[in-house]
Scaffold this active site. Sequence first.
Site, PDB file in Angstrom:
ATOM      1  N   ASP A  21      26.715   0.962  59.908  1.00 55.45           N
ATOM      2  CA  ASP A  21      26.888  -0.139  58.958  1.00 55.45           C
ATOM      3  C   ASP A  21      25.837  -1.208  59.236  1.00 55.45           C
ATOM      4  O   ASP A  21      25.835  -1.813  60.307  1.00 55.45           O
ATOM      5  CB  ASP A  21      28.318  -0.700  59.135  1.00 55.45           C
ATOM      6  CG  ASP A  21      28.547  -1.949  58.319  1.00 55.45           C
ATOM      7  OD1 ASP A  21      27.784  -2.183  57.359  1.00 55.45           O
ATOM      8  OD2 ASP A  21      29.504  -2.688  58.637  1.00 55.45           O
ATOM      9  N   ASN A  23      25.339  -4.027  57.291  1.00 54.55           N
ATOM     10  CA  ASN A  23      25.589  -5.380  56.779  1.00 54.55           C
ATOM     11  C   ASN A  23      26.950  -5.957  57.167  1.00 54.55           C
ATOM     12  O   ASN A  23      27.401  -6.944  56.596  1.00 54.55           O
ATOM     13  CB  ASN A  23      25.413  -5.412  55.259  1.00 54.55           C
ATOM     14  CG  ASN A  23      26.411  -4.490  54.559  1.00 54.55           C
ATOM     15  OD1 ASN A  23      27.180  -3.790  55.233  1.00 54.55           O
ATOM     16  ND2 ASN A  23      26.400  -4.490  53.246  1.00 54.55           N
ATOM     17  N   ASP A  25      30.043  -5.067  56.721  1.00 57.01           N
ATOM     18  CA  ASP A  25      31.245  -5.021  55.876  1.00 57.01           C
ATOM     19  C   ASP A  25      32.234  -3.935  56.328  1.00 57.01           C
ATOM     20  O   ASP A  25      33.236  -3.684  55.663  1.00 57.01           O
ATOM     21  CB  ASP A  25      30.880  -4.839  54.398  1.00 57.01           C
ATOM     22  CG  ASP A  25      30.205  -3.498  54.116  1.00 57.01           C
ATOM     23  OD1 ASP A  25      29.976  -2.721  55.080  1.00 57.01           O
ATOM     24  OD2 ASP A  25      29.904  -3.215  52.950  1.00 57.01           O
ATOM     25  N   ASP A  29      26.225   2.527  55.551  1.00 57.41           N
ATOM     26  CA  ASP A  29      25.409   2.392  54.336  1.00 57.41           C
ATOM     27  C   ASP A  29      24.033   3.021  54.513  1.00 57.41           C
ATOM     28  O   ASP A  29      23.685   3.501  55.601  1.00 57.41           O
ATOM     29  CB  ASP A  29      25.304   0.912  53.933  1.00 57.41           C
ATOM     30  CG  ASP A  29      24.937   0.031  55.119  1.00 57.41           C
ATOM     31  OD1 ASP A  29      24.013   0.409  55.864  1.00 57.41           O
ATOM     32  OD2 ASP A  29      25.585  -1.018  55.320  1.00 57.41           O
ATOM     33  N   ASP A 199      29.455  21.065  46.206  1.00 56.62           N
ATOM     34  CA  ASP A 199      30.871  20.896  46.491  1.00 56.62           C
ATOM     35  C   ASP A 199      31.720  21.898  45.699  1.00 56.62           C
ATOM     36  O   ASP A 199      31.548  22.030  44.485  1.00 56.62           O
ATOM     37  CB  ASP A 199      31.253  19.467  46.082  1.00 56.62           C
ATOM     38  CG  ASP A 199      32.605  19.047  46.585  1.00 56.62           C
ATOM     39  OD1 ASP A 199      32.765  18.949  47.807  1.00 56.62           O
ATOM     40  OD2 ASP A 199      33.500  18.803  45.753  1.00 56.62           O
ATOM     41  N   GLU A 255      29.469  25.274  48.770  1.00 55.10           N
ATOM     42  CA  GLU A 255      30.763  25.247  49.472  1.00 55.10           C
ATOM     43  C   GLU A 255      31.693  26.149  48.671  1.00 55.10           C
ATOM     44  O   GLU A 255      32.018  25.858  47.519  1.00 55.10           O
ATOM     45  CB  GLU A 255      31.319  23.821  49.529  1.00 55.10           C
ATOM     46  CG  GLU A 255      32.551  23.752  50.418  1.00 55.10           C
ATOM     47  CD  GLU A 255      33.505  22.626  50.069  1.00 55.10           C
ATOM     48  OE1 GLU A 255      34.313  22.249  50.922  1.00 55.10           O
ATOM     49  OE2 GLU A 255      33.468  22.129  48.925  1.00 55.10           O
ATOM     50  N   HIS A 328      32.922  17.004  57.455  1.00 53.01           N
ATOM     51  CA  HIS A 328      33.816  15.876  57.184  1.00 53.01           C
ATOM     52  C   HIS A 328      35.223  16.312  56.787  1.00 53.01           C
ATOM     53  O   HIS A 328      36.092  15.466  56.605  1.00 53.01           O
ATOM     54  CB  HIS A 328      33.197  15.016  56.085  1.00 53.01           C
ATOM     55  CG  HIS A 328      33.121  15.755  54.780  1.00 53.01           C
ATOM     56  ND1 HIS A 328      32.291  16.850  54.600  1.00 53.01           N
ATOM     57  CD2 HIS A 328      33.794  15.598  53.620  1.00 53.01           C
ATOM     58  CE1 HIS A 328      32.466  17.319  53.374  1.00 53.01           C
ATOM     59  NE2 HIS A 328      33.367  16.580  52.759  1.00 53.01           N
ATOM     60  N   ASP A 329      35.439  17.602  56.609  1.00 55.43           N
ATOM     61  CA  ASP A 329      36.777  18.110  56.252  1.00 55.43           C
ATOM     62  C   ASP A 329      37.464  18.810  57.423  1.00 55.43           C
ATOM     63  O   ASP A 329      38.583  19.307  57.273  1.00 55.43           O
ATOM     64  CB  ASP A 329      36.676  19.131  55.105  1.00 55.43           C
ATOM     65  CG  ASP A 329      36.182  18.521  53.811  1.00 55.43           C
ATOM     66  OD1 ASP A 329      36.433  17.324  53.580  1.00 55.43           O
ATOM     67  OD2 ASP A 329      35.534  19.247  53.036  1.00 55.43           O
TER      68      ASP A 329
END
Length: 555
Positions: A21, A23, A25, A29, A199, A255, A328-329
């Site tokens: 990150d 910035n 938040d 990003d 995907d 995928e 990520h899964d």
Amino acid sequence: MEKAWWKESVIYQIYPRSFCDSNGDGVGDLNGIRSKLDYLQKLGINVIWLSPIYKSPNDDNGYDISDYQDIMDDFGTMEDFDALLKEAHEHGIKIVMDLVVNHTSDEHKWFVESRSSKDNPKRDYYIWREPKNGKEPNNWGSCFSGSAWEYDEKTNMYYLHCFSKKQPDLNWDNEKVRDEVFSMMDWWCKKGIDGFRMDVISMISKVPGLPDGNQSEGALYGDLSNTTNGPKVHDYLQEMRKQVLSKYDLITVGECAGVTIDEAKKYANLDGSELNMVFQFEHTSLDYENGGKWTTKRFNLPELKENLSKWQYELEGKAWNSLYWDNHDQPRIVSRLGDDSSLSAKCIATVLHMMKGTPYIYQGEELGMTNYPFRTIDDCRDIEILNAYKELVGGGYMTAEELMAGVRAKGRDNARTPMQWDKSHEAGFTTGTPWIKVNPNYTFINAKDELADEYSVFYFYQKLIGLRRKSEWSEVIVYGDYELLDKDDENVFSFTRSYGDRKLLVICNLSDRIIDYTLPLDVKEKACLISNYESSELSDEMFLRQWFAGVWEIE
Ligand code: GLC
């Protein structure tokens, strides 16, 4: 075997929300990614796959896209993206985009129009059906719990969503939809991106008539077998190849939920008619129970070896494998197959990186990042987990404790906790409050410490990548034939790779016990390429220490 750069690549997946990150938040990003290109270059990878960065209301963290040609506010601007692409290329790193076109967000302008009336020109961009006996048109269940159909009052019809109700499925049988998707892809290619990870691309063609799925006893809904590997999927991908992919030098990976070996030979045919390779899910389902993922069951090694070897043997000379443990899964492999130790991380990495295919590394895997100790559902962010909790715990099918044990073992949020950069505030991921908690073990598992330790998991990955990409053994590692040894051994995963008259032997003790091991071949050792222990001599009788891994060139 024809040589190709995408066969010789090592790909690193970034989940931008959790990477870095810039910035404050609390959300990663694009500028955060830019600041870490030197790190990735040092690791030695040559391709990044970026999980979706497009405009999205974030029902499924960007896998619900409301504008394919714009950037998510959380992640930055198109200028930031252009700068990232340029700088990545300057670092010798290519960028693969996630292409999510089985569905859009319900906030995409096509869907907003489509749902506005039955005669809207975009009505047929999505899959609308009349109620059947006042209910859903068929028994399909969504991957994220509940029915795959959502009733829309305005026109008294249902639309199909194989994932969340904010992810309506596109109707690929409509030529206009295909043209829109192809021209959007072309626009990204013209920008200079280097490929697509597609995907759930195996789900774009639905069986005509949308017949009920198989419903096992006790299951709440039917499965999605009539949306996977449907009758037109190969036609559509060949059309995509002709219209877009063939015009550029890209890397493409599909995928493919539900893909079998026979189907994979079509999707990833070496004739180049469709995609370069597929992600298959057989090995990552071997520790499920009765088809369900919310279980603490662990892998059985002979089964895992048999499955991975089947893919190695059967695609040989016909199609190309992708190699992955994490994404990520998936939960973290060092917790799933290993024991959270750095030794086990190195051992598990050796197995994968010595196989034939293109390896994928998921952010943090190269540090040995582990699963997260989720205690209650409040720690979780993933829509799959949250919906399962509502359905299974809410419906009295599982207790909260049972489900949370399953979440700790298999939940997707394990992969999504922030990247652990250093020991400072929130592991150096953000100066603010992260959108999901940092794993408390960041104080001893983090990039900064590992970069200062020549025996770290990071440098082990660096070495594995270097062996594959730039060493005197590269050809054997990339193109050599695979042969499994000791298939029934319950602790050791060993195999050879042969190319011309050169041969490598890989021996990995995937257990935390010392194993008395008899070498299954008569060999002369020429050189040890890599090992996670200092002493790594080959002999007929060996004591393999806990999580030992070694690779030798042999005669
Ligand atoms: C794929 C993605 C997953 C997403 C789903 C729906 O499986 O990897 O993260 O939730 O598709 O787009």
